[in-house]
Design an enzyme around this catalytic site. Structure first.
Site, PDB file in Angstrom:
ATOM      1  N   TYR A  60      35.768  47.509  53.885  1.00 29.11           N
ATOM      2  CA  TYR A  60      35.092  47.176  52.972  1.00 29.11           C
ATOM      3  C   TYR A  60      33.654  47.376  52.929  1.00 29.11           C
ATOM      4  CZ  TYR A  60      38.516  44.331  50.053  1.00 29.11           C
ATOM      5  OH  TYR A  60      39.568  43.908  49.387  1.00 29.11           O
ATOM      6  N   GLY A  62      37.722  45.393  34.598  1.00 29.83           N
ATOM      7  CA  GLY A  62      37.258  45.441  33.189  1.00 29.83           C
ATOM      8  C   GLY A  62      37.287  45.279  31.788  1.00 29.83           C
TER       9      GLY A  62
END
Length: 323
Positions: free
Chosen positions: A61, A212
């Site tokens: 990440y 989302g």
């Protein structure tokens, strides 16, 4: 604010919060920018203060940025945090190149992770995926060696099949399975979730809002630079049809006095005491809403309606979760 309950992660596993904090969005991963560092650290601190002790990160990440950030946030609070780290993904210039699961690479990865995090032991260590490049026995066996050495406490696995899960568990006991799961992504219910339950393995469920889709905030078409356009679920008529189903979710949320996001998290939470919703956020302002979702209950009729409206396969198009 709701008090987060604790569960055993897997059969006789460590005690962790029923809600986990995904830290990925605090770092640049898919071409985005890093969040404000002070706000990200404050978010982690607020989560710890609220009883969320499960912090999820990955060594890839932001090319180590996320681990450095988490390390700063837990300095002086190590005993309050349960650190989950994924490894194995190789990126270059923010582009996915593949996996490196060789034992020699894993032993290299963990040393860098421990330094970046500023800790002596990682609580849960897991390959981000498994493929055929390296035998499962070698990958899992290497983590087993790290556990014997004291560099890792528990073995986890991520984004694998039921057969791979059984094989991994036969090499070394698997404590947790990290996998995408939502009302819109239910394919794992056929065999992977039953396998995890049978083996006594805890489930850490991410992507609760299906990237989302289930938030009710998306309006078509998506911006041209939105990474979700790579997936057919968010393209053209598929997106229009999928958002029509989300309108139904928005109506239920309105009737229950909550948000669609909260309903999506609550549904995952309701799937079992062994399942932990893992919610990604980078701002403190998101915490109260996400924590409150853990108190939402469904009547039998509401659960049937949700299961019917979002039956497996009802959401059109695919994402990276369908491989």
């Amino acid at each position: 604010m709701t008090t987060i309950t604790k569960i055993n992660l897997g059969q006789n596993g460590p005690l962790v919060s029923k809600l986990g904090l995904g830290c990925m969005r605090m770092s640049p991963v898919w071409g985005g920018r890093a969040g404000d560092e002070s706000e990200s650290i404050a978010t982690i601190h607020s989560a710890l203060d609220a009883g969320i002790n499960f912090l999820n990160t990955g060594d890839f990440y932001g090319a180590g940025h996320n681990e450095l950030l988490v390390g700063k946030a837990i300095r002086g609070r190590r005993d309050n945090a349960f650190i989950s780290v994924k490894f194995g993904a190789i990126f270059y210039n923010r582009q996915w190149l593949g996996l490196d699961l060789r034992p020699i690479a894993i032993k290299n990865f963990i040393n860098y992770s421990l330094v970046r995090l500023g800790i002596d032991t990682i609580d849960l260590y897991q390959p981000c995926r498994l493929d055929d490049s390296v035998p499962v026995e070698d990958v899992i066996g290497t983590v087993g060696e790290l556990i014997k050495e004291g560099k890792v406490r528990y073995l986890g696995v991520s984004e694998i099949t039921a057969d791979q899960l059984r094989k991994a568990h036969s090499v070394h006991p698997v404590t947790a399975l990290e996998i995408g799961y939502s009302l819109a992504d239910r394919q794992i219910e056929a065999d992977l979730l039953p396998a995890a339950k049978e083996l006594g393995i805890g489930v850490v469920a991410f992507a609760n809002t299906a990237e989302g889709l289930l938030t009710g905030d998306i309006e078509p078409p998506l911006p041209a630079d939105d990474y979700r356009l790579h997936f057919s679920r968010f393209q053209g008529e598929n997106l229009v049809r999928n958002l029509e189903k989300v309108e139904w979710l928005k109506q239920m949320a309105k009737e229950k006095g909550c948000t669609p996001t909260q309903l999506a998290i609550a549904w995952v939470n309701a799937q079992g005491s062994h399942i932990m919703p893992l919610v990604s956020m980078s701002r403190r302002s998101r915490l109260p809403e996400n924590i409150a979702a853990m108190d939402i209950a469904f009547s039998p009729e509401e659960m049937i309606a949700l299961d019917t409206h979002f039956a497996p396969g009802a959401t059109l198009g695919s994402t990276y979760l369908q491989r």
